[in-house]
Structures are given as C-alpha cells and as structure tokens.
Write an enzyme that holds these catalytic residues in place. Structure first.
Site, mmCIF file in Angstrom:
data_model
loop_
_atom_site.group_PDB
_atom_site.id
_atom_site.type_symbol
_atom_site.label_atom_id
_atom_site.label_comp_id
_atom_site.label_asym_id
_atom_site.label_seq_id
_atom_site.Cartn_x
_atom_site.Cartn_y
_atom_site.Cartn_z
ATOM 1 N N SER A 150 0.854 -1.187 0.000
ATOM 2 C CA SER A 150 0.000 0.000 0.000
ATOM 3 C C SER A 150 0.887 1.233 0.000
ATOM 4 O O SER A 150 2.081 1.135 0.322
ATOM 5 C CB SER A 150 -0.841 -0.016 1.289
ATOM 6 O OG SER A 150 -1.504 1.215 1.482
ATOM 7 N N TYR A 203 -1.299 -0.639 10.764
ATOM 8 C CA TYR A 203 -1.441 -0.957 9.320
ATOM 9 C C TYR A 203 -0.142 -0.587 8.611
ATOM 10 O O TYR A 203 0.374 -1.361 7.812
ATOM 11 C CB TYR A 203 -2.634 -0.180 8.742
ATOM 12 C CG TYR A 203 -2.965 -0.530 7.303
ATOM 13 C CD1 TYR A 203 -3.372 -1.815 6.954
ATOM 14 C CD2 TYR A 203 -2.888 0.429 6.298
ATOM 15 C CE1 TYR A 203 -3.680 -2.137 5.633
ATOM 16 C CE2 TYR A 203 -3.203 0.119 4.978
ATOM 17 C CZ TYR A 203 -3.598 -1.166 4.647
ATOM 18 O OH TYR A 203 -3.904 -1.484 3.341
HETATM 19 N N1 NAP Z 1 -8.706 -0.566 -1.012
HETATM 20 C C1 NAP Z 1 -7.649 0.202 -0.829
HETATM 21 O O1 NAP Z 1 -7.759 1.437 -0.794
HETATM 22 C C2 NAP Z 1 -6.290 -0.414 -0.683
HETATM 23 C C3 NAP Z 1 -5.183 0.430 -0.724
HETATM 24 C C4 NAP Z 1 -3.920 -0.103 -0.559
HETATM 25 C C5 NAP Z 1 -3.759 -1.459 -0.357
HETATM 26 N N2 NAP Z 1 -4.846 -2.272 -0.316
HETATM 27 C C6 NAP Z 1 -4.622 -3.702 -0.052
HETATM 28 O O2 NAP Z 1 -5.255 -4.462 -1.041
HETATM 29 C C7 NAP Z 1 -5.539 -5.762 -0.526
HETATM 30 C C8 NAP Z 1 -6.962 -6.151 -0.922
HETATM 31 O O3 NAP Z 1 -7.883 -5.308 -0.283
HETATM 32 P P1 NAP Z 1 -9.197 -4.728 -0.975
HETATM 33 O O4 NAP Z 1 -9.059 -3.267 -1.007
HETATM 34 O O5 NAP Z 1 -9.501 -5.458 -2.217
HETATM 35 O O6 NAP Z 1 -10.270 -5.022 0.185
HETATM 36 P P2 NAP Z 1 -11.429 -6.117 0.353
HETATM 37 O O7 NAP Z 1 -12.435 -5.971 -0.726
HETATM 38 O O8 NAP Z 1 -11.868 -5.981 1.766
HETATM 39 O O9 NAP Z 1 -10.660 -7.489 0.143
HETATM 40 C C9 NAP Z 1 -9.905 -8.105 1.138
HETATM 41 C C10 NAP Z 1 -9.832 -9.576 0.829
HETATM 42 O O10 NAP Z 1 -9.014 -10.215 1.828
HETATM 43 C C11 NAP Z 1 -9.686 -11.389 2.244
HETATM 44 N N3 NAP Z 1 -9.295 -11.779 3.589
HETATM 45 C C12 NAP Z 1 -9.365 -11.049 4.727
HETATM 46 N N4 NAP Z 1 -8.962 -11.790 5.768
HETATM 47 C C13 NAP Z 1 -8.629 -13.012 5.276
HETATM 48 C C14 NAP Z 1 -8.166 -14.202 5.854
HETATM 49 N N5 NAP Z 1 -7.939 -14.300 7.170
HETATM 50 N N6 NAP Z 1 -7.935 -15.272 5.062
HETATM 51 C C15 NAP Z 1 -8.179 -15.204 3.728
HETATM 52 N N7 NAP Z 1 -8.613 -14.089 3.122
HETATM 53 C C16 NAP Z 1 -8.846 -13.003 3.893
HETATM 54 C C17 NAP Z 1 -11.160 -11.046 2.146
HETATM 55 O O11 NAP Z 1 -11.937 -12.238 1.990
HETATM 56 P P3 NAP Z 1 -12.808 -12.972 3.113
HETATM 57 O O12 NAP Z 1 -13.374 -11.918 4.017
HETATM 58 O O13 NAP Z 1 -13.818 -13.706 2.310
HETATM 59 O O14 NAP Z 1 -11.841 -13.894 3.806
HETATM 60 C C18 NAP Z 1 -11.194 -10.250 0.860
HETATM 61 O O15 NAP Z 1 -11.298 -11.103 -0.244
HETATM 62 C C19 NAP Z 1 -5.278 -5.692 0.977
HETATM 63 O O16 NAP Z 1 -4.039 -6.288 1.267
HETATM 64 C C20 NAP Z 1 -5.221 -4.194 1.256
HETATM 65 O O17 NAP Z 1 -4.418 -3.891 2.366
HETATM 66 C C21 NAP Z 1 -6.101 -1.784 -0.495
#
Ligand code: NAP
Length: 255
Positions: free
Chosen positions: A150, A163
């Site tokens: 991130s 985080y």
């Molecule tokens: N959105 C942003 O602004 C942003 C910015 C920078 C970085 N990121 C990074 O991008 C990545 C994806 O996030 P996203 O934005 O797409 O959010 P999201 O829609 O909340 O997706 C997160 C995913 O992680 C899975 N997850 C959470 N805990 C888990 C566990 N214990 N075991 C297996 N899977 C798990 C969730 O699935 P289940 O709940 O079904 O397990 C979900 O599929 C993350 O690493 C986040 O830190 C996001």
C-alpha cells in the site's frame, strides 16, 4: 496483454472474494491462467468461479483463512494437487483497521498482523518450492510472487500505525525474498495502491470509517480493476524483465 500470455500456467490469488483480489483473478483467468481463488467467504468464491468458467476460464475456489498456518498450507497444496503446478502467487488478502494508537483495541492489531503479515508469510513459505519448480520447468521458465502492500507501506501516517507497520513489513520481506530467489527466475513484486473503492474500509469502527470517507470524499479514487491491470502487467513481462515495485495512486491523492 494478449489473451494467451498466461496459457498453461496456474495462479493463486488470496483475498479473491472481493475487491482487488476478485478483479485480479478475473484478469489472470482472461490471460489464460487457471486460477485458485482463496478467501474465507466460500459462497463468494463459488460465484466468482462460476463467472470465470462461464467466460471460458478455469477457476478453483478454495475456502481458507490464510492467517491459520495449516489452512494456508492446505490451500497451496490443494491448488497444486488439483491444477497441477503453481506459477503466480498474488498475496492480496488483507485488513485495514485504522485509528489512533493510544487506547486502540488490541484485537484489531492482532488481526492485521495475523492476516497482512503472517498470512502472507505462510502462503509464501508454502508456495516458494512450487514457484521455484515452475521457474525451472516452464512453460514460461519464470514465476511470480506479487505482494500487495500500500502507499501505507511507504509513508506512515498518524492514525494508521499498525497498518503501516504490517505493510512496511511486507515491503521488507519482499525485498529480502527477491534477493534470495531472483537468480532462479522467481520474480518478486510489490504493488502499492493508493485509495481503491473496495470493502476494505467497511470493517472499521464507525468513527474511523467516517474519517476515512471524509479524507477521500472529494476525490475520484481507483477501481479494483485499475490495480488488477497493474498486476497483470507485472506478471506478463518477458522472462528477463522484473518489475519489482509499482506505486499506483488516484491522480488527486496527495499523500
Ligand atoms: N482498497 C484500498 O484502498 C487499498 C489500498 C492499498 C492497499 N490495499 C490492499 O489491497 C488488498 C486487498 O484489499 P481490498 O481493497 O480489495 O479489500 P477487500 O475488498 O476488503 O478485500 C480483502 C480480501 O481479503 C480477504 N481476507 C481477509 N482476511 C482473510 C483471511 N484471514 N484469510 C483469507 N482471506 C482473507 C477477504 O476475503 P474474506 O473476508 O472472504 O476472507 C477479501 O477477499 C489488501 O491487502 C489491502 O491492504 C487496499
């Protein structure tokens, strides 16, 4: 990217049940990879698997909590057993629970460390032997680990301490792993998104959620597909070219 760029390969995407992981699984499947879909919400994975199959691709839904070592290991083992190999690992599963350090609920810190760090470490540890083998035995003679960090993995902010710590940790681990395996043609990339419209912020306490929404309310933020596109670029480069780091912000995001 040509539709055949990943033909004959297998990819595993953690956190494939929503957001960036879901979009990435679709793009990799479109490029010809058979994709193992890993997350806890099995019904979401089944639906995505159905969509990928309907579009002519191959997907294997695997319900697993990557923060549980045994489940992370079993997920990788099942992907390899059922799809035959492993060429691309996208460590995307993550949680972002923000708020001041002082008097923070410690369970939130534990969850972030368990998923963002330990989950990524367990999956990588289980997958590395398979990736080294894939790099040796083709079809591309190269393999990829893509770790989703991130902007928070580069810049620490108040209200984001743990985080920040987990994502800075992902960066340090990725660089160390890169140096260890790159001569054997396993590429390691760090992808660092800015604000993306996903479910990520929805798990925060109401007062924290409000602050996050306020920070980005007048901004056109990224879509999950924008990051999936960057990941697809990284893993479809020629064998001699490794994209090690990609920082993608919404144009209007300053910090
Ligand atoms: N959105 C942003 O602004 C942003 C910015 C920078 C970085 N990121 C990074 O991008 C990545 C994806 O996030 P996203 O934005 O797409 O959010 P999201 O829609 O909340 O997706 C997160 C995913 O992680 C899975 N997850 C959470 N805990 C888990 C566990 N214990 N075991 C297996 N899977 C798990 C969730 O699935 P289940 O709940 O079904 O397990 C979900 O599929 C993350 O690493 C986040 O830190 C996001």
């Amino acid at each position: 990217m040509a539709a055949t760029d990943l033909e004959g390969t297998v990819a595993l995407v953690t956190g494939a049940s929503s957001g960036i992981g879901e979009a990435t699984a679709k793009v990799l499947a479109d490029a010809g990879a058979a994709v193992a879909l890993v997350a806890r919400r099995g019904e979401r994975l089944e639906k995505l698997g159905g969509e990928i199959a309907a579009a002519g691709g191959t997907a294997l839904p695997i319900e697993a909590d990557v923060s549980e070592r045994g489940q992370a290991e079993a997920a990788v083992a099942r992907a390899v057993a059922e799809l035959g190999r492993l060429d691309v690992l996208v460590n995307n599963a993550g949680v972002m629970l923000l708020g001041p350090i002082v008097e923070a609920p410690l369970e939130e810190w534990e969850r972030m460390i368990d998923v963002n760090l330990l989950g990524l470490l367990y999956t990588t540890h289980a997958a590395t032997p398979q990736l080294l083998e894939a790099a040796e035995k083709g079809p591309r003679e190269v393999a990829d680990v893509v770790n989703i960090s991130s902007v928070a993995g580069r810049i620490a902010r108040r209200g984001s301490g743990v985080y920040n710590a987990t994502k800075h940790g992902v960066g340090a681990f990725s660089e160390s792993l890169r140096q260890e395996v790159t001569r054997r043609h396993v590429r390691v990339a760090l992808v660092e998104p800015g604000a993306v419209a996903t479910e990520l912020q929805s798990h925060n306490r109401p007062e924290v959620k409000e602050q996050i929404e306020k920070r980005f309310e007048d901004m056109e933020i990224l879509r999950a597909e924008d990051i999936a596109d960057a990941i697809a670029y990284v893993v479809t480069r020629p064998r001699h070219m490794a994209v090690n780091e990609v920082l993608v912000r919404p144009t209007q995001q300053e910090a």
